[in-house]
Design an enzyme around this catalytic site. Sequence first.
Site, PDB file in Angstrom:
ATOM      1  N   ASP A 231       0.838  -1.191   0.000  1.00  0.00           N
ATOM      2  CA  ASP A 231       0.000   0.000   0.000  1.00  0.00           C
ATOM      3  C   ASP A 231       0.879   1.249   0.000  1.00  0.00           C
ATOM      4  OD1 ASP A 231      -2.831   1.195   0.541  1.00  0.00           O
ATOM      5  OD2 ASP A 231      -1.478   2.200   1.933  1.00  0.00           O
ATOM      6  N   ASP A 357      23.200   2.150  -6.784  1.00  0.00           N
ATOM      7  CA  ASP A 357      23.273   0.778  -6.293  1.00  0.00           C
ATOM      8  C   ASP A 357      24.565   0.165  -6.814  1.00  0.00           C
ATOM      9  OD1 ASP A 357      22.540  -1.547  -4.982  1.00  0.00           O
ATOM     10  OD2 ASP A 357      20.493  -1.501  -5.712  1.00  0.00           O
TER      11      ASP A 357
END
Length: 674
Positions: A231, A357
């Site tokens: 959510d 990353d």
Amino acid sequence: MRKFQFWPAAAVIGLGGYLACGPALADATSALAARSAPLLVERGVPYKDLNRNGRLDPYEDRRLPPAVRAQDLVRRMTLEEKAGQMLHATPATTATGDGWTAESLATLIGGRHVGAMISRLAGTAQAQAVAANQAQEVAEQTRLGIPVMLSSDPRNHFQYVPGASVENTAFSQWPETTGLAAIGDPRLVRRFGDVARQEYEAVGLRMTLSPQADLSTEPRWPRINGTFGEDPDLASRLVEAYVAGFQNGERGLNRGSVVAVVKHWVGYGAAVDGFDGHNHYGQDLTFPAGRFQDHVRAFRGAFAADVAGVMPTYSVPPAGLTLFGRPLERVGAGFSKQLLTDLLRGRFGFDGLILSDWAITQDCDVHCRDGWPDGQAPGFAGFGTPWGMEQATVQQRFVKAIDAGIDQFGGTSDDPAPIVQAVRGGQVSERRLDQSVVRILVQKFALGLFENPYADEAAAGRIAGNARFVAEGKSAQQASLVLLENKPAAMRGAGRGRPMLPLNPLLKRVWLHNVDAAAVRARGFTVVDDPAQADFALVRTAAPYEILHPNYTFGSRQHEGRLDFRDGDADYEAVKRASAVVPTIVTVYLDRPAVLTNISSRAAALLGNFGITDDALLDVLQGKARPRGRLPFELPSSMAAVLAQASDAPYDSRAPLYPFGFGLRYGGPIASAE
């Protein structure tokens, strides 16, 4: 163990302008600590003479704002030193694995001017503090005495995957962040961040490569356990609390902060077939439901808390996805100027550190692309993640990423030469490097690292993993349990119609699967070898998975594929064996949203967990603690429903067995949903 010597401020000032440094010297009042740099006093101001020129330079003057100090320092740096600050390295460990080699520290910090290093050390807290201090000691000896930033992947949880998390050996242990989402309390998440912040700082770590604001909308994706569920609004609220806890407030960095780096910008969870972007075969995203903005929205809480760092995703957006009316370039986000400069810096006004990353500038060799030969363990040699830029040179990737907005490169070859060559060749301006280096240095100044980068080695073990923190982690493990089923069960001599949990005290004989028998016996139970002789059975299992790509570096380490229990699965066979003859309690570790249809039909009680010790679990079963969790993602009813749902949309599978937010409670003659 190295000791610091503390001096009252008046004594420091009274030494006439110079303090000879022994092994270590500090001014307790003004928090100066040095191991090699002279401590001087100029016009009543004590300071560390980091460049050893005998005078107070602006970057050494802690009375000045971090930005002013950073600008001054950048003007003093060589091109090579600037390029080094833009590298976030992985140092070589000692043979014992609880420290770094002196040669590695000398090469990276002393020779290549590396500005940050990731720690994957898993020794005692004191050993980790000693290692951190050794790195800072090398940094203090360099020409300008610039401290190194030490970071870590998450290390307070249960699941350990190299390259994504660190084995927890010294810290308090909390449920996975999905478990924190199951509790759903921002105050608790902030408290977790605050506890972890103190533990990190105790061992010299000042940056966490977390939280994950990624949405777990693709249930097969291996990185779900590090998220706050599917959510976007719940994720945003809890990410905000997490950042505030780690950064010691919502108003930016201060001397008590640990830098939070929210990740992975953006859309990482919408992975094709659930395959992870660390892998060549898993680099693509998909947005069939058009829900890209949901994935962006999950990051808003991080920005509200003034997060200091953002890490872009490896993954490549699908063809046809547009941003501000233009198709997104099909490159990993670390190379995307649209995602980093236009959206992140432009639309959201983010001016902190953008840290790539790991390994986006490195080549992905034949093993990285096609897998390692059968029988050969997949390693990290030849591993890279330059998705969308595979055909470019290493230098071209650096140039592309810097132009896109990257400030610092994680897990590169740890060699600044390509950046230096790009500047000298006119592909990148030195002024552009200065922007990134200022951002890097501002954070180090704000944390007070230039004044005292050293951990208190003697105190590290008293802080990290102390009894209070451990108790809080245990309580959170218990609260995060989601009670999915609690059926009335007919039990020998224990009455009929009573819910299975909490356990009736009359039930004493138990059959176990994947549970420590000693821990159960310590509670007064008798452990039996045959479920037919038991009053009840207790089975621990985990969400099913497959290793679909065993020949790949990360594919061999990650959970992919199916989520349903099938005949022949050892844990499922244990559930069938026990439930055929005795009421059976099952708890499932939900690192991914398991299909529990044929488990729920057999279990007298069913609990989803997100990491819990046997001791903490037994407290809940006996009613000494209560499960309070609600599912942070829906649990689908079948693999057919999983395959039919959209990878980018939250809670959209057809007829889920347990919907998002589901959770029962103890109480009354039967469990009640809230």
